[in-house]
Design an enzyme around this catalytic site. Structure first.
Site, PDB file in Angstrom:
ATOM      1  CD  GLU A 192      36.257  48.815  42.230  1.00 43.97           C
ATOM      2  OE1 GLU A 192      36.027  50.213  42.441  1.00 43.97           O
ATOM      3  OE2 GLU A 192      36.170  48.235  41.079  1.00 43.97           O
ATOM      4  CD  GLU A 245      35.271  43.671  37.585  1.00 44.57           C
ATOM      5  OE1 GLU A 245      35.765  44.769  37.063  1.00 44.57           O
ATOM      6  OE2 GLU A 245      34.359  43.819  38.400  1.00 44.57           O
TER       7      GLU A 245
END
Length: 543
Positions: free
Chosen positions: A318, A420
């Site tokens: 991220e 995910e």
């Protein structure tokens, strides 16, 4: 009776009968991430914008008038954009109807002096007699926007699905011809053939948690379905070194043994997480050389211990949204992380893993162009990074936008993984299942997507957002969806006989196959691989 086997490739195209055909437009996957001196021609010749009603009076927000839009129809939108500003700027497309506002249907980072390509789309929940499509800078900057080659192409649900099936046939399946002959090479008519797909080529899996250890029901359920996995939290820094200097790999060691013993490929998630909320508290208190030493020790201990155990590593998770390490270690910290990780495990594919790239275009931190730009920056810095990681935590999926984003990312020529995938728990379980199927079909049908991982680890207290089963491993609606798709995307077991030429032909999903041939009293068993390719795979058996 002697037997032998010979593999070779026969180069001719798959029969058109093996590819879905239908009335309606073929989806155009063209996409561009380079700024061009001249715009390309509009996709679909402009579609329903081939003679657009466009308002150019407001140069800061050009707009199109759209009439008679239908609900449930997929509208694919694209346009070329140039700005008259020295600094690049985010440009966003939106749609306003009588009933609702779709704040973002696509974005692009536009530049001065060249044309940039925006690709996206939308789906309406109710029909609209009169709508407006706006092109504007969402930051409120006074920017002059030029537009060219606009296109809006509708697809019915049936057309969209058939386009998906066509892509699946082309990218995930292949024709096979099994030829059975006698010792003289003469084809044997009526020979029995049994074919079974024993190992799928496409990685499809789920996150797992430590709760799978010592739980034979969970293990059986998982192994029966999935060929790929990722550890939900167990490899993260805080899990393996909660207290400085006290390394504990006991749990991940056991999880590695589970996936290894069941021949399940695993992703390494993650080496570092840029979000300070998930960084060990003792790391947050380090500065300078102490922090530098800690991160190098983290890479060395983790990567050396699990060298060649994981096919991927999410190196700095991220990084488009957070930048703890670069703030504290300098702007080249990420470059050093990737370099050290590559040296520690050269066989692992290193990923940039992000959220809100395919899920939405409202997040200015992670637009598709922002992702592409960051990838190119790291490449120019010498990073050995060869994977695109898209988390896929979805609210209401926007299939045309998702496909447009995948098209643009595919221009990088790197493997794309949905890493995910889940659906928000603000929806009921039935709605989650409907939306999940939409996302999975989009991912599996896109040729640039090389794998899909669900974020559905069953842990104590449930799952992150979406579970596939209850605590007794009875399917919930999302689990039914997954099982149905796994069955649909499986060749299964085929039984047949050779024709008058001694041939048995089928169209199968890519993977490893077991074949049994019977003729008279002779039986022959063997295996063959079916990799991606356009030509028919020829498999010869001589009996």
């Amino acid at each position: 009776m002697g037997v032998f086997i010979l593999f070779f490739l026969q180069f001719f195209f798959i029969s058109p009968l093996l590819v879905s055909s239908f009335d309606g437009p073929l989806y155009d996957s063209s996409a561009y991430t380079e700024c061009k001196l001249q715009p390309e021609k509009p996709l679909y010749n402009g579609g329903i914008l081939n003679n657009p009603l466009v308002n150019r009076d407001r140069i800061n927000s050009p707009s199109f008038v759209l009439q008679n839009l239908q609900n449930a129809t997929k509208y694919c939108f694209s346009i070329w954009i140039k700005i008259n500003e020295p600094e690049p700027a985010l440009v966003r497309a939106s749609v306003v109807t009588e009933a609702t506002t779709l704040k973002c249907i696509g974005t692009v980072i536009a530049k001065e002096g060249c044309w940039s390509f925006l690709k996206g789309g939308f789906v309406l929940s109710s029909p609209s007699n009169l709508s407006t499509l706006y092109i504007q800078n969402p930051d409120g900057r006074n920017i002059s926007i030029e537009i060219a080659s606009a296109s809006l192409q509708p697809f019915t649900d049936q057309q969209w699905r058939l386009n998906q099936d066509t892509k699946i046939n082309q990218a995930r399946k292949r024709a096979v011809n099994i030829h059975i002959s006698d010792k003289k090479g003469i084809g044997l008519k009526g020979a029995g053939v049994r074919v079974e797909l024993v190992s799928k080529d496409f990685p499809f899996g789920s996150a797992i948690a430590s709760t799978i250890l010592g739980n034979p029901l969970y293990q059986k359920w998982f192994v029966e379905r999935f060929n790929a996995a990722v550890f939900e939290n167990e490899l993260k820094w805080d899990a393996t070194e909660h207290t400085q200097g006290q390394l504990n790999y006991t749990i991940p060691d056991q999880m590695v043994e589970f996936v290894r013993s069941n021949q399940i490929m695993a992703r390494g998630h993650n080496i570092f997480w840029e979000n300070p909320k998930y960084i060990p508290k003792w790391v947050l208190n380090l500065t300078g050389s102490d922090l530098e030493s800690a991160v190098e020790s983290r890479i060395e201990s983790l990567m050396n211990k699990y060298k060649e155990e994981f096919i991927h590593w999410d190196v700095s998770n991220e990084m488009l949204h957070y930048d703890f390490y670069e703030k504290n270690l300098g702007p080249n910290a990420t470059l050093r992380f990737f370099g050290s990780a590559h040296r520690a495990d050269p066989l692992a594919t290193l990923f940039m893993n992000e959220f809100n790239v395919v899920e939405t275009c409202m997040d200015a931190d992670s637009t598709v162009d922002t992702y592409v730009s960051r990838m190119r920056e790291l490449k120019m810095g010498g990073v050995s990074m060869d994977g695109i990681g898209l988390q896929g935590h979805f609210d209401v999926p926007n299939s045309p936008l998702m496909r447009g984003v995948l098209d643009k990312l595919a221009t990088l020529g790197l493997p794309i993984w949905l890493t995910e995938v889940d659906i928000s728990n603000k929806f009921n379980k039935e709605t989650q299942a409907i939306y999940l199927e939409e996302v999975l079909r989009e991912g599996f049908s896109h040729p640039a997507v090389d794998g899909i991982i669900l974020w559905t680890a069953l842990r104590r207290g449930g799952c992150y957002q979406m579970c596939l089963t209850d605590g007794d491993f009875n399917n919930l609606p999302a689990g039914e969806t997954v099982d149905n798709l796994l069955k649909e995307w499986d060749t299964g077991i085929l039984n047949g006989q050779t024709d008058e030429h001694g041939s048995y032909t089928f169209f199968g999903f890519l993977g490893e196959y077991k074949v049994t041939a019977k003729y008279g009293n002779a039986t022959f068993d063997s295996t063959f691989s079916l990799p991606r390719g356009k030509e028919t795979k020829q498999f010869n058996i001589q009996m």
